[in-house]
Scaffold this motif. Structure first.
Motif, mmCIF file in Angstrom:
data_model
loop_
_atom_site.group_PDB
_atom_site.id
_atom_site.type_symbol
_atom_site.label_atom_id
_atom_site.label_comp_id
_atom_site.label_asym_id
_atom_site.label_seq_id
_atom_site.Cartn_x
_atom_site.Cartn_y
_atom_site.Cartn_z
ATOM 1 N N UNK A 1 86.512 68.806 67.631
ATOM 2 C CA UNK A 1 86.066 69.247 66.314
ATOM 3 C C UNK A 1 86.428 68.196 65.267
ATOM 4 N N UNK A 2 85.442 67.772 64.491
ATOM 5 C CA UNK A 2 85.675 66.746 63.468
ATOM 6 C C UNK A 2 86.206 67.374 62.197
ATOM 7 N N UNK A 3 86.996 66.608 61.493
ATOM 8 C CA UNK A 3 87.469 67.048 60.180
ATOM 9 C C UNK A 3 86.297 67.033 59.215
ATOM 10 N N UNK A 4 86.346 67.915 58.195
ATOM 11 C CA UNK A 4 85.285 67.926 57.193
ATOM 12 C C UNK A 4 85.290 66.647 56.384
ATOM 13 N N UNK A 5 86.493 66.171 56.030
ATOM 14 C CA UNK A 5 86.579 64.949 55.244
ATOM 15 C C UNK A 5 87.427 63.932 55.982
ATOM 16 N N UNK A 6 86.977 62.710 55.977
ATOM 17 C CA UNK A 6 87.684 61.596 56.579
ATOM 18 C C UNK A 6 87.829 60.513 55.520
ATOM 19 N N UNK A 7 88.499 59.447 55.870
ATOM 20 C CA UNK A 7 88.621 58.330 54.936
ATOM 21 C C UNK A 7 87.269 57.718 54.638
ATOM 22 N N UNK A 8 87.086 57.343 53.404
ATOM 23 C CA UNK A 8 85.854 56.655 53.014
ATOM 24 C C UNK A 8 85.823 55.288 53.699
ATOM 25 N N UNK A 9 84.719 54.938 54.367
ATOM 26 C CA UNK A 9 84.660 53.654 55.082
ATOM 27 C C UNK A 9 84.567 52.446 54.153
ATOM 28 N N UNK A 12 88.456 52.409 52.489
ATOM 29 C CA UNK A 12 89.523 52.750 53.428
ATOM 30 C C UNK A 12 90.446 53.845 52.898
ATOM 31 N N UNK A 13 89.865 54.809 52.190
ATOM 32 C CA UNK A 13 90.625 55.956 51.707
ATOM 33 C C UNK A 13 91.425 55.709 50.447
ATOM 34 N N UNK A 14 91.307 54.523 49.861
ATOM 35 C CA UNK A 14 92.064 54.237 48.645
ATOM 36 C C UNK A 14 91.406 54.835 47.406
ATOM 37 N N UNK A 15 90.100 54.944 47.406
ATOM 38 C CA UNK A 15 89.383 55.504 46.267
ATOM 39 C C UNK A 15 89.016 54.475 45.215
ATOM 40 N N UNK A 16 89.425 53.239 45.428
ATOM 41 C CA UNK A 16 89.117 52.191 44.454
ATOM 42 C C UNK A 16 89.078 50.837 45.139
ATOM 43 N N UNK A 17 88.511 49.853 44.429
ATOM 44 C CA UNK A 17 88.498 48.471 44.883
ATOM 45 C C UNK A 17 89.351 47.649 43.932
ATOM 46 N N UNK A 18 90.102 46.706 44.458
ATOM 47 C CA UNK A 18 90.855 45.756 43.635
ATOM 48 C C UNK A 18 89.896 44.647 43.241
#
Length: 47
Positions: A1-9, A12-18
């Motif tokens: 069973x897969x999780x509903x939410x995974x890390x954004x590809x 990488x799950x940070x939510x932002x770009x440097x």
């Protein structure tokens, strides 16, 4: 069973770009949440 939410590809799950010149920018793939869901990927594919 897969999780509903995974890390954004894209961020990488940070939510932002440097940025190269300093600072950060919200990830457009997850809108800064860092989570990736099937609904978001389907919506992104329909653009």
């Amino acid at each position: 069973m897969r999780k509903e939410q995974e890390q954004c590809p894209y961020c990488n799950g940070q939510g932002y770009f440097q940025l190269l010149l300093g600072g950060t920018e919200n990830c457009p793939g997850c809108e800064g949440s860092g989570a990736h869901s099937e609904e978001m990927s389907a919506a992104a594919g329909n653009r």
